[in-house]
Design an enzyme around this catalytic site. Structure first.
Site, PDB file in Angstrom:
ATOM      1  N   GLU A   1      -5.462   3.503   5.668  1.00 33.31           N
ATOM      2  CA  GLU A   1      -5.268   3.334   4.234  1.00 33.31           C
ATOM      3  C   GLU A   1      -5.808   4.552   3.487  1.00 33.31           C
ATOM      4  O   GLU A   1      -5.262   4.955   2.469  1.00 33.31           O
ATOM      5  CB  GLU A   1      -5.984   2.066   3.741  1.00 33.31           C
ATOM      6  CG  GLU A   1      -5.717   1.767   2.285  1.00 33.31           C
ATOM      7  CD  GLU A   1      -6.078   0.352   1.894  1.00 33.31           C
ATOM      8  OE1 GLU A   1      -6.510   0.164   0.747  1.00 33.31           O
ATOM      9  OE2 GLU A   1      -5.940  -0.570   2.731  1.00 33.31           O
TER      10      GLU A   1
ATOM     11  N   ARG B   1       0.806  -1.227   0.000  1.00 31.90           N
ATOM     12  CA  ARG B   1       0.000   0.000   0.000  1.00 31.90           C
ATOM     13  C   ARG B   1       0.842   1.283   0.000  1.00 31.90           C
ATOM     14  O   ARG B   1       0.380   2.321   0.469  1.00 31.90           O
ATOM     15  CB  ARG B   1      -0.965   0.013   1.190  1.00 31.90           C
ATOM     16  CG  ARG B   1      -2.018  -1.081   1.166  1.00 31.90           C
ATOM     17  CD  ARG B   1      -3.002  -0.891   0.033  1.00 31.90           C
ATOM     18  NE  ARG B   1      -4.118  -1.820   0.117  1.00 31.90           N
ATOM     19  CZ  ARG B   1      -4.210  -2.971  -0.554  1.00 31.90           C
ATOM     20  NH1 ARG B   1      -3.233  -3.329  -1.368  1.00 31.90           N
ATOM     21  NH2 ARG B   1      -5.252  -3.747  -0.426  1.00 31.90           N
TER      22      ARG B   1
ATOM     23  N   SER C   1     -11.456   0.687   1.507  1.00 30.52           N
ATOM     24  CA  SER C   1     -10.977   0.216   2.809  1.00 30.52           C
ATOM     25  C   SER C   1     -10.387   1.372   3.610  1.00 30.52           C
ATOM     26  O   SER C   1      -9.617   2.175   3.090  1.00 30.52           O
ATOM     27  CB  SER C   1      -9.910  -0.871   2.625  1.00 30.52           C
ATOM     28  OG  SER C   1     -10.468  -2.000   1.994  1.00 30.52           O
TER      29      SER C   1
END
Length: 304
Positions: A295, A164, A213
């Site tokens: 995130e 990520r 998310s």
């Protein structure tokens, strides 16, 4: 400010440009006409002025006080998709879903992108992924405009892909990426994407106002609690175990359907949404000693 060929708007509210529909104004919003316009603008822009590429705002909270920066939003001219053999070159503003579909029609398997919200620029920058596949797995190269206005090509080594995240320097603007996927039968790939969409709609609040998310899956834990170097343990599970499924703050809510989705139920502020996220992080740490990492990107200043 330099005088570009594209659209330059002062004090532009950003709420309508983010999926969560919150956020104060940017000092300036720049929508470049093309690559040369963007490069010339950045070259002429005072180097002390911050630059923030916004993408399509799918994974973003802009705080209520707005952004003291020039926000750059790519649109037409940056959303083309070209397929040559197994390689797909897409503009940074091309939606992930459109890239997956166009690739599948040409017999190239980039199906994991089909259910990822956002555009290719964000997918590269955040190494987006699902179903065990990541952007890094199919990445060939990316073209970017540096903060100084130079157009350069970056390799995977330059970006240093990780879970990520990448090492894209602040203020650099991704303008296109080339990806290479395995070959596949177009009909089989189309069926796979339909199955993915069905699973997503069954398990995620796709009809609600979310930003994908909220938290990264915890690093260093497996689903059994063993210490590992994977991200097997899911954020939704530790949020659920902490009793935060459906938790609320103002008009912000952790989705009852999928507790790792932060929802604007109508009229939430950025402070409501970010505050609820911090409530969740605190409760998860209290119950499991796991420190969740955001995130969703949060930028800007709180309301005065």
């Amino acid at each position: 400010m330099p005088t570009p060929r594209g659209k330059l708007t002062p004090q532009r509210p950003l709420a309508d440009l983010t999926w969560l529909r919150v956020g104060g104004p940017a000092d300036w919003l720049f929508q470049p006409a093309d690559e040369a316009d963007l490069a010339d603008f950045l070259c002429a822009l005072d180097p002390d002025i911050k630059v923030f590429p916004i993408g399509v705002g799918s994974n973003l909270i802009v705080r209520d006080g707005g952004l003291r920066a020039v926000v750059i939003r790519l649109g037409r001219g940056f959303n083309g998709i070209e397929v040559e053999g197994a390689r797909v070159t897409a503009g940074a503003a091309a939606l992930d879903a459109h890239v997956a579909k166009r690739a599948a029609e040409a017999g190239v398997d980039l199906t994991f992108l089909r259910t990822i919200p956002g555009a290719i620029g964000g997918a590269v920058r955040m190494n987006a992924g699902c179903y065990g596949s990541y952007t890094a797995d199919v990445f060939v190269s990316a073209r970017v405009v540096t903060r100084e206005g130079e157009i350069v090509t970056l390799s995977a080594d330059d970006l240093n892909f990780r879970y990520r995240q990448t090492d894209l320097p602040e203020g650099w603007v991704l303008i296109s990426a080339t990806l290479q996927g395995p070959e596949g039968d177009p009909e089989t790939l189309a069926a796979l994407m339909q199955a993915q969409l069905k699973k997503r709609d069954e398990t995620q609040p796709t009809k609600d106002r979310t930003a994908g998310s909220t938290f990264r899956n915890p690093a260093g834990f497996s689903s059994t609690g063993d210490v590992t170097d994977t991200h097997e343990l899911k954020a939704w599970k530790v949020i659920d175990d902490a009793g935060m499924r459906g938790a609320r703050r103002g008009a912000a809510q952790m989705s009852p359907k999928h507790p790792n989705f932060l929802v604007n139920t109508g009229g939430a502020t950025a402070a409501d949404l970010e505050g609820l996220g911090e409530d969740v992080r605190k409760k998860v740490f209290q119950t499991s000693a796991i420190e969740l990492e955001w995130e969703i990107m949060r930028v800007g200043e709180p309301a005065p």
